[in-house]
Scaffold this motif. Structure first.
Motif, PDB file in Angstrom:
ATOM      1  N   THR A  28      37.431  15.825 -67.323  1.00  0.00           N
ATOM      2  CA  THR A  28      37.964  16.394 -68.548  1.00  0.00           C
ATOM      3  C   THR A  28      39.345  16.979 -68.288  1.00  0.00           C
ATOM      4  O   THR A  28      39.706  17.280 -67.155  1.00  0.00           O
ATOM      5  N   THR A  29      40.104  17.145 -69.365  1.00  0.00           N
ATOM      6  CA  THR A  29      41.442  17.702 -69.216  1.00  0.00           C
ATOM      7  C   THR A  29      41.368  19.136 -68.692  1.00  0.00           C
ATOM      8  O   THR A  29      42.274  19.581 -68.006  1.00  0.00           O
ATOM      9  N   SER A  30      40.258  19.853 -68.993  1.00  0.00           N
ATOM     10  CA  SER A  30      40.192  21.250 -68.558  1.00  0.00           C
ATOM     11  C   SER A  30      40.172  21.357 -67.037  1.00  0.00           C
ATOM     12  O   SER A  30      40.831  22.223 -66.460  1.00  0.00           O
ATOM     13  N   THR A  31      39.433  20.449 -66.371  1.00  0.00           N
ATOM     14  CA  THR A  31      39.388  20.522 -64.907  1.00  0.00           C
ATOM     15  C   THR A  31      40.726  20.121 -64.289  1.00  0.00           C
ATOM     16  O   THR A  31      41.116  20.654 -63.256  1.00  0.00           O
ATOM     17  N   GLN A  32      41.427  19.187 -64.935  1.00  0.00           N
ATOM     18  CA  GLN A  32      42.728  18.787 -64.389  1.00  0.00           C
ATOM     19  C   GLN A  32      43.815  19.821 -64.707  1.00  0.00           C
ATOM     20  O   GLN A  32      44.560  20.235 -63.829  1.00  0.00           O
ATOM     21  N   ASN A  33      43.888  20.235 -65.984  1.00  0.00           N
ATOM     22  CA  ASN A  33      44.933  21.178 -66.384  1.00  0.00           C
ATOM     23  C   ASN A  33      44.824  22.496 -65.626  1.00  0.00           C
ATOM     24  O   ASN A  33      45.816  23.152 -65.358  1.00  0.00           O
ATOM     25  N   SER A  34      43.610  22.884 -65.265  1.00  0.00           N
ATOM     26  CA  SER A  34      43.445  24.153 -64.569  1.00  0.00           C
ATOM     27  C   SER A  34      43.843  24.061 -63.099  1.00  0.00           C
ATOM     28  O   SER A  34      44.052  25.079 -62.455  1.00  0.00           O
ATOM     29  N   GLY A  35      43.926  22.840 -62.561  1.00  0.00           N
ATOM     30  CA  GLY A  35      44.310  22.671 -61.158  1.00  0.00           C
ATOM     31  C   GLY A  35      43.127  22.642 -60.201  1.00  0.00           C
ATOM     32  O   GLY A  35      43.317  22.606 -58.985  1.00  0.00           O
ATOM     33  N   LEU A  36      41.892  22.634 -60.734  1.00  0.00           N
ATOM     34  CA  LEU A  36      40.709  22.662 -59.869  1.00  0.00           C
ATOM     35  C   LEU A  36      40.643  21.448 -58.933  1.00  0.00           C
ATOM     36  O   LEU A  36      40.379  21.589 -57.739  1.00  0.00           O
ATOM     37  N   PHE A  37      40.904  20.266 -59.476  1.00  0.00           N
ATOM     38  CA  PHE A  37      40.802  19.054 -58.660  1.00  0.00           C
ATOM     39  C   PHE A  37      41.807  19.058 -57.511  1.00  0.00           C
ATOM     40  O   PHE A  37      41.489  18.712 -56.389  1.00  0.00           O
ATOM     41  N   GLU A  38      43.044  19.452 -57.839  1.00  0.00           N
ATOM     42  CA  GLU A  38      44.070  19.490 -56.798  1.00  0.00           C
ATOM     43  C   GLU A  38      43.629  20.382 -55.639  1.00  0.00           C
ATOM     44  O   GLU A  38      43.946  20.139 -54.490  1.00  0.00           O
ATOM     45  N   TYR A  39      42.888  21.443 -55.978  1.00  0.00           N
ATOM     46  CA  TYR A  39      42.438  22.394 -54.973  1.00  0.00           C
ATOM     47  C   TYR A  39      41.254  21.838 -54.192  1.00  0.00           C
ATOM     48  O   TYR A  39      41.194  21.927 -52.960  1.00  0.00           O
ATOM     49  N   LEU A  40      40.309  21.237 -54.921  1.00  0.00           N
ATOM     50  CA  LEU A  40      39.016  20.860 -54.359  1.00  0.00           C
ATOM     51  C   LEU A  40      39.053  19.537 -53.578  1.00  0.00           C
ATOM     52  O   LEU A  40      38.483  19.429 -52.495  1.00  0.00           O
ATOM     53  N   LEU A  41      39.732  18.535 -54.155  1.00  0.00           N
ATOM     54  CA  LEU A  41      39.594  17.174 -53.618  1.00  0.00           C
ATOM     55  C   LEU A  41      40.049  17.011 -52.168  1.00  0.00           C
ATOM     56  O   LEU A  41      39.388  16.293 -51.413  1.00  0.00           O
ATOM     57  N   PRO A  42      41.161  17.636 -51.755  1.00  0.00           N
ATOM     58  CA  PRO A  42      41.574  17.432 -50.353  1.00  0.00           C
ATOM     59  C   PRO A  42      40.470  17.779 -49.360  1.00  0.00           C
ATOM     60  O   PRO A  42      40.304  17.096 -48.348  1.00  0.00           O
ATOM     61  N   PHE A  43      39.664  18.816 -49.647  1.00  0.00           N
ATOM     62  CA  PHE A  43      38.562  19.187 -48.744  1.00  0.00           C
ATOM     63  C   PHE A  43      37.550  18.049 -48.644  1.00  0.00           C
ATOM     64  O   PHE A  43      37.117  17.672 -47.563  1.00  0.00           O
ATOM     65  N   PHE A  44      37.193  17.487 -49.803  1.00  0.00           N
ATOM     66  CA  PHE A  44      36.197  16.410 -49.809  1.00  0.00           C
ATOM     67  C   PHE A  44      36.745  15.151 -49.151  1.00  0.00           C
ATOM     68  O   PHE A  44      36.078  14.511 -48.334  1.00  0.00           O
ATOM     69  N   GLU A  45      38.009  14.810 -49.504  1.00  0.00           N
ATOM     70  CA  GLU A  45      38.578  13.569 -48.998  1.00  0.00           C
ATOM     71  C   GLU A  45      38.684  13.595 -47.480  1.00  0.00           C
ATOM     72  O   GLU A  45      38.462  12.597 -46.798  1.00  0.00           O
ATOM     73  N   LYS A  46      38.997  14.776 -46.929  1.00  0.00           N
ATOM     74  CA  LYS A  46      39.109  14.900 -45.490  1.00  0.00           C
ATOM     75  C   LYS A  46      37.730  14.798 -44.829  1.00  0.00           C
ATOM     76  O   LYS A  46      37.556  14.132 -43.819  1.00  0.00           O
ATOM     77  N   GLU A  47      36.765  15.446 -45.452  1.00  0.00           N
ATOM     78  CA  GLU A  47      35.427  15.496 -44.868  1.00  0.00           C
ATOM     79  C   GLU A  47      34.730  14.134 -44.936  1.00  0.00           C
ATOM     80  O   GLU A  47      34.132  13.681 -43.966  1.00  0.00           O
ATOM     81  N   ALA A  48      34.836  13.465 -46.102  1.00  0.00           N
ATOM     82  CA  ALA A  48      34.047  12.244 -46.317  1.00  0.00           C
ATOM     83  C   ALA A  48      34.844  10.973 -46.074  1.00  0.00           C
ATOM     84  O   ALA A  48      34.267   9.887 -45.961  1.00  0.00           O
ATOM     85  N   GLY A  49      36.153  11.089 -46.008  1.00  0.00           N
ATOM     86  CA  GLY A  49      36.964   9.886 -45.859  1.00  0.00           C
ATOM     87  C   GLY A  49      36.938   9.011 -47.095  1.00  0.00           C
ATOM     88  O   GLY A  49      37.148   7.805 -47.031  1.00  0.00           O
ATOM     89  N   VAL A  50      36.662   9.601 -48.237  1.00  0.00           N
ATOM     90  CA  VAL A  50      36.632   8.855 -49.490  1.00  0.00           C
ATOM     91  C   VAL A  50      37.675   9.458 -50.423  1.00  0.00           C
ATOM     92  O   VAL A  50      37.713  10.669 -50.611  1.00  0.00           O
ATOM     93  N   LYS A  51      38.525   8.603 -50.983  1.00  0.00           N
ATOM     94  CA  LYS A  51      39.561   9.089 -51.892  1.00  0.00           C
ATOM     95  C   LYS A  51      38.997   9.112 -53.309  1.00  0.00           C
ATOM     96  O   LYS A  51      38.304   8.202 -53.722  1.00  0.00           O
ATOM     97  N   VAL A  52      39.269  10.197 -54.018  1.00  0.00           N
ATOM     98  CA  VAL A  52      38.776  10.299 -55.397  1.00  0.00           C
ATOM     99  C   VAL A  52      39.946  10.163 -56.365  1.00  0.00           C
ATOM    100  O   VAL A  52      40.882  10.949 -56.335  1.00  0.00           O
TER     101      VAL A  52
END
Lengths: 269, 231
Positions: A28-52
């Motif tokens: 949703t736009t709320s999760t993107q506009n708030s900046g949550l994904f930018e904060y959260l995804l690098p942790f997951f991408e590094k840990e799992a080796g999967v790009k979102v």
């Protein structure tokens, strides 16, 4: 000449299909506009080796993207409908992830006199009675669905009233329009806190705390039995990350520039 | 007012320090648009030549279609492509939706009518005498064709520039088929729209300035070339 071009074009296209370990998340736009994904995804991408890859649209559009098989996983906020679509077999593995709440924002001078009211339906009926301008998302998003459900408790359809503006835009844009028009609006607190960070919009939270304003976010995977190409295993890793202790801790630690918490984790509760 | 000055100052800082996020977005934008313009130019110029000098079935229909499609609304192109490329659509097996390749296709569709129609107009305007003269001097068919294209080159290059201007400035179609995915399908125009949403005007202003600069450089180059040709 044309045949050569055509061949090049086709080759280029198929080159684009070879990426592995990439999942697509419709959200949703709320999760993107708030900046949550930018904060959260690098942790997951590094840990799992999967790009979102995040495609941010309204919740209604995210449902459609998922149902057509154009995404692997969804992070959205319309729990009743999510559960219905899981029941109908479109999605699997749905989990609560986090919550915050919706608030009614309005101009600081509050022409409809909503300040101090605790009930969202009463606030809406006052807006209707006094005919003060109200901005609606009008885009079938989670916030729009919530707004419509509040009007429904009053047994009324606000559309086609002169004071009711359906703007058909994302959350942040709609708040900006409301600010320019000195209008009231129903917004999710995360987006409000995030954009109020960088801009003085001359608005404030006037109504909050009503139980109807609860805003639950959930994650679910597109049913791989319906769409065979869905990357279920990688999507599952993403879901597991979000509801894990680490993921939940990260959600809780995400702050806006003023240090306010935007989302509250509640997976498995 | 203070905030406006701050945003503009920050925008220039991003440009001068060559901010890496900004550079990534600019290069993706240029890459997608230039790829699209290469395909659209090759196809468009060949098509325009055929329409101008060869027997083509339904010629009048094709020419008026191209002229009409010059004003094709980008969101319509985006919508139609979305339905075609979606996994539930007829071309879903190609896995193109929400990739830069889908954006290239959208931009080719937007630029092709402009390049074809404008090149066609400048090729038709070349006097037949040029071709006869070339042939009279012993040129082959292919060499005579090249002479005609050379004669119309200023108009053809203008058509390519007009096409490039259209696709670089376009936001509706690439937003729908690209999905504005960070670091993957996020180009200058879609970033400007998003950063406006978020209230971060610095990057939006910086990219706006860069877009204008690119347009200025391209058009100056074209003007210099024009002066050289007609001197």
């Amino acid at each position: 000449m044309k045949r050569v071009l055509f061949t090049i074009l086709i080759m280029l296209f198929f080159a684009g299909t070879s990426y592995a370990d990439r999942i697509r998340c419709a959200s949703t736009t709320s999760t993107q506009n708030s900046g949550l994904f930018e904060y959260l995804l690098p942790f997951f991408e590094k840990e799992a080796g999967v790009k979102v890859d995040v495609v941010a649209v309204g919740t209604g559009a995210a449902f459609k993207i998922g149902m057509r098989g154009d995404a692997d996983v969804l992070l959205v906020h319309a729990k009743t409908e999510e559960l219905r679509l899981v029941n109908e077999g479109y999605f699997v593995d749905r989990h609560d992830v986090m919550y915050n709440d919706f608030v009614i924002l309005g101009p600081v001078d509050d022409p409809a006199g909503l300040r101090g009211i605790r009930s969202a339906p009463i606030a809406f009926s006052l807006i209707n009675k006094r005919g003060t301008v109200f901005v609606s998302r009008g885009d079938n998003s989670g916030t729009h669905k919530k707004e419509m459900s509040i009007w429904k408790t009053l047994d009324m359809d606000p559309r086609w009233n002169k004071w009711y503006l359906e703007v058909g835009q994302g959350m942040a844009k709609a708040i900006r329009i409301a600010s320019e028009k000195r209008a009231y609006i129903l917004a999710d607190r995360g987006t409000w806190l995030a954009i109020n960070d960088s801009d003085d919009l001359g608005m404030e939270v006037l109504v909050e705390g009503d139980r109807i304003l609860f805003n639950q976010y959930g994650v679910m995977i597109v049913n791989p039995e319906r769409h065979g190409h869905v990357k279920y295993d990688d999507a599952r890793k993403f879901v597991d990350f979000l509801i894990s202790e680490k993921g939940q801790g990260l959600v809780a630690s995400f702050r806006n520039k003023q240090g306010k918490q935007l989302f509250y984790p509640n997976a498995g509760k | 007012m203070e905030r406006l000055f701050y945003s503009i100052k920050e925008a220039f800082r991003l440009i001068i320090t060559l901010d890496s996020e900004m550079l990534g977005i600019v290069s993706l934008s240029l890459g997608v648009s230039i790829a699209a313009i290469c395909f659209a130019s090759l196809a468009g110029i060949v098509l325009a030549y055929a329409l101008a000098f060869r027997k083509v079935p339904l010629k009048a229909f094709v020419v008026s279609t191209m002229n009409t499609f010059m004003g094709l609304p980008p969101v319509v192109v985006g919508l139609v492509l979305y339905l075609l490329l979606s996994r539930s659509g007829p071309m879903g097996f190609m896995k193109l939706l929400y990739t830069p390749y889908a954006m290239v296709i959208a931009q080719v569709l937007l630029a092709l009518p402009i390049i074809t129609a404008m090149s066609h107009a400048s090729l038709v305007a070349v006097r037949p005498a040029i071709k006869y003269a070339a042939k009279g001097l012993g040129a082959s068919d292919a060499q005579a064709s090249i002479a005609v294209v050379r004669y119309a080159r200023y108009g053809i290059i203008s058509s390519v520039m007009a096409g490039l201007g259209r696709v670089m400035a376009e936001v509706g179609a690439v937003l729908i088929v690209g999905g504005n995915i960070a670091g993957y399908t996020r180009v200058m125009t879609t970033t400007i729209a998003l950063e406006y949403d978020k209230g971060n005007f610095e990057l939006a202003i910086a990219l706006g300035i860069i877009l204008l600069l690119i347009a200025l450089i391209l058009n100056s180059a074209l003007y210099m070339y024009q002066r050289k040709v007609y001197r």
